[in-house]
Design an enzyme around this catalytic site. Structure first.
Site, PDB file in Angstrom:
ATOM      1  N   HIS A  74       0.804  -1.071  -0.117  1.00 52.65           N
ATOM      2  CA  HIS A  74      -0.008   0.125  -0.056  1.00 52.65           C
ATOM      3  C   HIS A  74       0.867   1.163  -0.119  1.00 52.65           C
ATOM      4  O   HIS A  74       0.303   2.278  -0.318  1.00 52.65           O
ATOM      5  CB  HIS A  74      -1.024   0.024   1.231  1.00 52.65           C
ATOM      6  CG  HIS A  74      -2.120   0.741   0.837  1.00 52.65           C
ATOM      7  ND1 HIS A  74      -2.369   1.481   0.065  1.00 52.65           N
ATOM      8  CD2 HIS A  74      -3.602   0.309   1.579  1.00 52.65           C
ATOM      9  CE1 HIS A  74      -3.780   1.893  -0.082  1.00 52.65           C
ATOM     10  NE2 HIS A  74      -4.394   1.120   0.682  1.00 52.65           N
ATOM     11  N   ARG A  75       2.122   0.938   0.305  1.00 55.15           N
ATOM     12  CA  ARG A  75       2.984   2.455   0.219  1.00 55.15           C
ATOM     13  C   ARG A  75       3.233   2.697  -1.271  1.00 55.15           C
ATOM     14  O   ARG A  75       3.513   4.083  -1.479  1.00 55.15           O
ATOM     15  CB  ARG A  75       4.285   2.087   0.716  1.00 55.15           C
ATOM     16  CG  ARG A  75       4.249   1.547   2.398  1.00 55.15           C
ATOM     17  CD  ARG A  75       5.726   1.191   2.778  1.00 55.15           C
ATOM     18  NE  ARG A  75       6.172   0.202   1.975  1.00 55.15           N
ATOM     19  CZ  ARG A  75       7.315  -0.299   2.089  1.00 55.15           C
ATOM     20  NH1 ARG A  75       8.311  -0.072   3.059  1.00 55.15           N
ATOM     21  NH2 ARG A  75       7.723  -1.344   1.476  1.00 55.15           N
TER      22      ARG A  75
END
Length: 536
Positions: free
Chosen positions: A509-510
């Site tokens: 998700h980064r």
């Protein structure tokens, strides 16, 4: 010239920190020739064979089969016939320091990694002491200031060390690991003058604490029968001998932590193990990562673990198993995963595959279609073909698809490079060759590097769907399930059985947001449900 040449654990690739002796191809007393295979070394993912680039006689095999050692550790001794066994024994004890010299940077090919030949007619320590240019030469090697100071103090030529820091910079951990692994090839700082001569028990198989206690009491450990693991002399053995001999044992003191490199110290901190409870087995009494793991497994009191209950076996971890455990634990802990699942109709792929395999040429698997479709989908949605770094987002201009291959004892992920630019039959031939080399443990480091996206397929085992763990620094992995028959409603309201496959995309998700991951799955579905486009 009477020469001794140490053979050390090589470093194949920037990520290699240790290796396990898998099989020796030579025996003590055998004459080496250039190109001869010496030893098979198992690393985290592959088994490489170390080949000789020198001639001489194998005088000592230091590392037994199954032992795991850090990069740079001594594994064998090659020497001239004129060198006596006593000379080799003195060299191994560190009584005769070795002279270091600059080596060229290691190549990816598995060739013999040795220290320079040592001339026994000139004391290397005297040469090092008379070498005022070492500090100047070390200034020319990319290294941290602290690493350079430690190297200068111990007489280490930094050009011999492969740096693991950013852009190959040598750091403190690299120097300390080199010193710990090569005690005979470095010089210690000048010690303070000794008040009294101490008994030297260093050559005896004993714990460092037992050696220190025996030296203080004037006990020759060669007279003791050790009761520890593999006959090792421990503190209890020394205390019993002292009591029976009427010697006064020193008052108990707080346990002293043995010296340890940064990697062992970090592992001890992560596992909550006090270094004072570790029995060091590394060079010069240094604690290794394996010692820390053994201390964690040992029960309180430092005794050997209880015998394995009848009917059970304790199988030691292989280097590959440990590497997988370390990497996946870190990935699950440090990478914020999220998961997207989609169903894809596979009727057209299965029909096209049957037609293609009826023709001459390499047979094409369903996974080959998925690899090709994934590569094209990455081209459609390039924001998935990325890696997260602290400095910025690294983007790839082609899809290098890593394919998960199960082998005995673990898993490897060889890479099909630029899969979006290759036809299906080429992908099929490459994946078959990579899988075959993986199962034969013949993959090279180049086969395993530079993947930008991974496909893991458990469909052949009947698994409907699963969630795969991302392999950093990649930002996504596709988990592929089995194709199943399912009733689906057609546009006209009629019911029809279709072949359906579930896939789950794990995303970092980064680097990847939910909408981007959803767009990738939509593109993947389109390519697989309209597979004629995969042939272009």
């Amino acid at each position: 010239m009477n020469a001794i040449t140490p053979i050390i654990m090589p470093k194949w690739g920037l990520e290699m920190s240790e290796g396990t002796i898998s099989n020796w191809h030579v025996a003590e007393g055998q004459t080496l020739s250039r190109g001869m295979e010496i030893v098979d070394i198992e690393t985290a993912k592959i088994v490489n064979t170390l080949e000789s680039d020198l001639e001489g006689v194998v005088r000592r095999l230091i590392a037994p089969v199954g032992q795991t050692l850090p990069v740079g550790a001594l594994i064998a001794i090659v020497a001239d016939a004129a060198v006596s066994d006593a000379d080799i024994d003195r060299y191994l004890r560190g009584d005769t320091p070795a002279q270091t010299a600059a080596n060229s940077a290691p190549t990816s090919a598995p060739t013999l990694d040795t220290a320079p030949v040592i001339d026994r007619t000139e004391p290397a320590a005297a040469e090092r002491a008379a070498d005022p240019d070492l500090a100047r030469r070390n200034e020319g090697v990319p290294a941290t200031p602290l690493a350079r100071r430690i190297a200068n103090r111990h007489g280490v030529n930094l050009s011999r060390i492969t740096g693991t820091g950013r852009n190959g910079r040598v750091n403190q951990e690299d120097v300390e690991a080199f010193i710990a692994a090569n005690p005979a090839m470095t010089s210690a700082p000048a010690p303070a003058p000794a008040v009294t001569a101490a008994l030297d028990n260093r050559s005896v198989h004993a714990t460092s604490h037992a050696i220190r206690m025996a030296n203080r009491l004037g006990i020759d450990l060669k007279r003791l029968a050790g009761t520890g693991r593999h006959g090792r002399v421990n503190v209890a053995d020394v205390e019993r001998f002292a009591a029976a001999s009427g010697l006064t044992a020193p008052a108990p003191v707080a346990s002293i932590a043995p010296p340890a490199g940064p990697a062992a110290r970090k592992l001890a901190a992560d596992l909550g193990v006090s270094l004072s409870s570790v029995n060091p087995t590394g060079p010069k009494g240094h604690a290794t990562k394996e010692d820390v793991r053994n201390a964690l497994a040992a029960p309180a009191g430092g005794l050997d673990p209880d015998p394995i209950p009848k009917g059970r076996d304790l199988v030691p971890h292989t280097a590959m198993r440990r590497a997988i455990a370390t990497a996946l634990t870190a990935a699950k802990r440090d990478v914020p995963h999220f998961y997207l699942t989609a169903d894809i109709l596979m009727d057209e792929v299965l029909s096209l595959r049957g037609q293609l395999n009826a023709m001459a040429g390499a047979k094409i698997s369903v996974n080959d279609f998925i690899v090709r479709a994934s590569a094209l989908a990455l081209g459609d949605v390039p924001d998935v073909n990325v890696q997260w770094t602290d400095a910025g987002m690294r983007r790839f201009n082609m899809a290098n698809i890593a394919i998960a291959v199960a082998i005995e004892g673990g898993l490897v992920t060889p890479v099909v490079r630029d899969a979006g630019g290759k036809p299906l039959r080429t992908i099929a031939a490459e994946t078959a060759a990579l899988a075959s080399r993986a199962r034969d443990r013949r993959l090279t480091q180049a086969d395993l590097s530079d993947g930008s996206f991974t496909v893991s397929n458990l469909g052949m085992f009947g698994v409907r769907d699963f969630q795969a763990i991302i392999a950093p620094p990649q930002a996504a992995i596709l988990a592929v399930g089995a194709t199943r028959r399912e009733a689906r409603e057609e546009a006209n309201g009629a019911m029809r059985f279709r072949s359906v496959m579930s896939v789950t995309l794990s995303c970092d998700h980064r680097a990847i947001d939910g909408a981007i991951g959803a767009r990738f799955l939509a593109a993947l579905r389109q390519h697989l449900e309209q597979p004629l486009g995969l042939l272009s």
